[in-house]
Write a protein that holds these residues in place. Sequence first.
Motif, PDB file in Angstrom:
ATOM      1  N   GLU A 282       0.829  -1.204   0.000  1.00 22.35           N
ATOM      2  CA  GLU A 282       0.000   0.000   0.000  1.00 22.35           C
ATOM      3  C   GLU A 282       0.870   1.263   0.000  1.00 22.35           C
ATOM      4  OE1 GLU A 282      -4.254   1.316   1.935  1.00 22.35           O
ATOM      5  OE2 GLU A 282      -2.956   0.020   3.106  1.00 22.35           O
ATOM      6  N   ALA A 283       1.962   1.244   0.762  1.00 23.06           N
ATOM      7  CA  ALA A 283       2.876   2.383   0.788  1.00 23.06           C
ATOM      8  C   ALA A 283       3.498   2.614  -0.585  1.00 23.06           C
ATOM      9  CB  ALA A 283       3.970   2.156   1.834  1.00 23.06           C
ATOM     10  N   MET A 284       3.824   1.522  -1.264  1.00 22.20           N
ATOM     11  CA  MET A 284       4.382   1.637  -2.617  1.00 22.20           C
ATOM     12  C   MET A 284       3.362   2.253  -3.577  1.00 22.20           C
ATOM     13  SD  MET A 284       5.251  -1.229  -5.361  1.00 22.20           S
ATOM     14  CE  MET A 284       3.547  -1.019  -5.842  1.00 22.20           C
ATOM     15  N   LEU A 285       2.101   1.805  -3.478  1.00 25.65           N
ATOM     16  CA  LEU A 285       1.041   2.348  -4.333  1.00 25.65           C
ATOM     17  C   LEU A 285       0.782   3.824  -4.017  1.00 25.65           C
ATOM     18  CD1 LEU A 285      -1.406  -0.706  -4.182  1.00 25.65           C
ATOM     19  CD2 LEU A 285      -0.024  -0.021  -6.152  1.00 25.65           C
ATOM     20  N   CYS A 286       1.023   4.213  -2.754  1.00 22.55           N
ATOM     21  CA  CYS A 286       0.901   5.620  -2.351  1.00 22.55           C
ATOM     22  C   CYS A 286       2.149   6.423  -2.725  1.00 22.55           C
ATOM     23  CB  CYS A 286       0.657   5.726  -0.846  1.00 22.55           C
ATOM     24  SG  CYS A 286      -0.939   5.096  -0.315  1.00 22.55           S
ATOM     25  N   LYS A 287       3.117   5.754  -3.353  1.00 21.70           N
ATOM     26  CA  LYS A 287       4.385   6.362  -3.820  1.00 21.70           C
ATOM     27  C   LYS A 287       5.204   6.918  -2.660  1.00 21.70           C
ATOM     28  CE  LYS A 287       2.532   5.476  -7.839  1.00 21.70           C
ATOM     29  NZ  LYS A 287       1.240   5.037  -7.400  1.00 21.70           N
ATOM     30  N   SER A 288       5.160   6.204  -1.523  1.00 19.66           N
ATOM     31  CA  SER A 288       5.845   6.672  -0.317  1.00 19.66           C
ATOM     32  C   SER A 288       7.276   6.129  -0.239  1.00 19.66           C
ATOM     33  CB  SER A 288       5.095   6.204   0.934  1.00 19.66           C
ATOM     34  OG  SER A 288       3.788   6.691   0.956  1.00 19.66           O
ATOM     35  N   PRO A 289       8.253   7.000   0.058  1.00 16.33           N
ATOM     36  CA  PRO A 289       9.591   6.503   0.406  1.00 16.33           C
ATOM     37  C   PRO A 289       9.473   5.764   1.744  1.00 16.33           C
ATOM     38  CG  PRO A 289       9.571   8.881   0.042  1.00 16.33           C
ATOM     39  CD  PRO A 289       8.164   8.457   0.151  1.00 16.33           C
ATOM     40  N   MET A 290      10.108   4.598   1.861  1.00 17.97           N
ATOM     41  CA  MET A 290       9.857   3.779   3.068  1.00 17.97           C
ATOM     42  C   MET A 290      11.063   2.957   3.481  1.00 17.97           C
ATOM     43  SD  MET A 290       7.563   0.599   1.531  1.00 17.97           S
ATOM     44  CE  MET A 290       6.985   1.311   0.001  1.00 17.97           C
ATOM     45  N   VAL A 291      11.011   2.526   4.732  1.00 14.60           N
ATOM     46  CA  VAL A 291      11.885   1.486   5.261  1.00 14.60           C
ATOM     47  C   VAL A 291      10.963   0.436   5.878  1.00 14.60           C
ATOM     48  CG1 VAL A 291      13.595   0.914   7.044  1.00 14.60           C
ATOM     49  CG2 VAL A 291      13.900   2.961   5.627  1.00 14.60           C
ATOM     50  N   VAL A 292      11.251  -0.845   5.578  1.00 15.50           N
ATOM     51  CA  VAL A 292      10.387  -1.950   6.006  1.00 15.50           C
ATOM     52  C   VAL A 292      11.116  -2.800   7.043  1.00 15.50           C
ATOM     53  CG1 VAL A 292       9.043  -3.947   5.224  1.00 15.50           C
ATOM     54  CG2 VAL A 292       9.345  -1.982   3.692  1.00 15.50           C
ATOM     55  N   ALA A 293      10.399  -3.147   8.106  1.00 13.27           N
ATOM     56  CA  ALA A 293      11.011  -3.936   9.187  1.00 13.27           C
ATOM     57  C   ALA A 293      10.053  -5.030   9.638  1.00 13.27           C
ATOM     58  CB  ALA A 293      11.334  -3.013  10.370  1.00 13.27           C
ATOM     59  N   TYR A 294      10.615  -6.088  10.243  1.00 18.13           N
ATOM     60  CA  TYR A 294       9.736  -7.090  10.841  1.00 18.13           C
ATOM     61  C   TYR A 294      10.481  -7.877  11.918  1.00 18.13           C
ATOM     62  CZ  TYR A 294       5.428  -9.617  11.219  1.00 18.13           C
ATOM     63  OH  TYR A 294       4.228 -10.090  11.687  1.00 18.13           O
ATOM     64  N   LYS A 295       9.738  -8.212  12.980  1.00 18.18           N
ATOM     65  CA  LYS A 295      10.276  -9.047  14.053  1.00 18.18           C
ATOM     66  C   LYS A 295       9.284 -10.163  14.331  1.00 18.18           C
ATOM     67  CE  LYS A 295      13.097  -6.990  17.317  1.00 18.18           C
ATOM     68  NZ  LYS A 295      13.407  -6.128  18.470  1.00 18.18           N
ATOM     69  N   MET A 296       9.787 -11.378  14.439  1.00 14.01           N
ATOM     70  CA  MET A 296       8.932 -12.522  14.775  1.00 14.01           C
ATOM     71  C   MET A 296       9.581 -13.280  15.928  1.00 14.01           C
ATOM     72  SD  MET A 296       9.768 -14.655  11.282  1.00 14.01           S
ATOM     73  CE  MET A 296       9.971 -13.200  10.254  1.00 14.01           C
ATOM     74  N   SER A 297       8.913 -14.282  16.439  1.00 20.20           N
ATOM     75  CA  SER A 297       9.507 -15.050  17.534  1.00 20.20           C
ATOM     76  C   SER A 297      10.768 -15.745  17.012  1.00 20.20           C
ATOM     77  CB  SER A 297       8.520 -16.093  18.064  1.00 20.20           C
ATOM     78  OG  SER A 297       8.478 -17.207  17.198  1.00 20.20           O
ATOM     79  N   GLY A 298      11.716 -15.993  17.916  1.00 17.37           N
ATOM     80  CA  GLY A 298      12.987 -16.604  17.527  1.00 17.37           C
ATOM     81  C   GLY A 298      12.808 -17.931  16.823  1.00 17.37           C
ATOM     82  N   LEU A 299      11.871 -18.753  17.330  1.00 15.53           N
ATOM     83  CA  LEU A 299      11.648 -20.083  16.750  1.00 15.53           C
ATOM     84  C   LEU A 299      11.035 -19.975  15.357  1.00 15.53           C
ATOM     85  CD1 LEU A 299      11.956 -23.068  17.225  1.00 15.53           C
ATOM     86  CD2 LEU A 299       9.795 -23.068  18.490  1.00 15.53           C
TER      87      LEU A 299
END
Length: 388
Positions: A282-299
């Motif tokens: 959605e950010a790309m379609l809004c033509k937004s400059p962005m940084v993407v991050a994600y955190k999940m459980s270690g396992l």
Amino acid sequence: MNIKKPLRIGLVVGETSGAILAQGMLKEILQRYPDAVVEGIGSQQLIDMGMNSLFDMNELSVMGLVEVLKHLPRLMHIRKTVIRHFINSPPDVFIGVDAPDFNLTVEKKLKAVGIPTVHYVSPTVWAWREKRIHKIAKATNLVLGVFPFENEIYAKYNIPFKFVGHTMADSIPIEIDKIAAKDALQLRADNLYLALLPGSRKREIDALLNVFIDTYQLLKQKHPNMRIIIPAVNLEREEQIKEMLKDNYPELTDYIISRRPAREVMMASDLVLLASGTAALEAMLCKSPMVVAYKMSGLTYMMMKRLYKPAYFALPNILANKSLVPEFLQEQVNPDNLAHHLEQVMSEEREDLLLDYTAIHNSLAKSADVESSKAILSLIGESQNHDD
């Protein structure tokens, strides 16, 4: 005597992004069949359209291989209830939108008793666990895909598939009027706005909001006119965000929590820091400059590292098949790293990025609501009278 029965649709949606797809598709079907009966599991917006939701959709919004385990008994109870409901009262078609771990089992059971089934949004068989394709074949009469590259894998296994594009690409304009977007949110023209989107689920916000705020505080040292705006998908998430800010950042005052749609916030912002997922598309379609991050459980991360095939995880990068936007996972998601790359994104020329964004946007804008509804009605025979 011939009595025309209303069209009956079973519909199960697992989360907000799927609900957006379902709304557009359902709106098109209801234009043709205004008396259609729709039931299953859906969002408040779908309920407002007349859907009877048997359970709260938020109960299905669980992500991660490990995270699902503690919710498993409840999820299995809901799934069993939904299957029994539709076997006892068969719809003309059952549509599962995303949520493949939940929906494919429902679809398989319903298809086995002769109910036509559609799965909208292909599971990520191109990314990991390709063997799921055999379960998809047993569970569905038709898969509707939102990305063009998915066609190849379904053709390989000879499974009925239609690329319909993405409804967000149809509803977001190719060219964004940033001044109008800022005015709509009553944002000051002389401030620099950073949109923070730590996710739509409680666990995601718990994992990412503090890191995102710390990142902002680092940036603000160099950019004193920077402000943050945080869209909240519902009242529950808004309360969670407020509580976390009050507990962890009592001195922080220069922020806005908005219940306006995330896209309006992203269009109005100068920069976006977000959790990976549909929001990155959605950010790309809004033509937004962005940084993407994600955190999940270690396992979950250890398992995904072994199973996940693509070189990228952020959707803009997957669709471009190159690194369009910076993406970070796990221990890489720290304030110094994120602030450094947001600084870089701010200083870069955006012309090439905009060209790439626009090319992807055009490739996804295929009238998804119309095409998905047509494919579903065609599957069940849209000229049928549903006679008694």
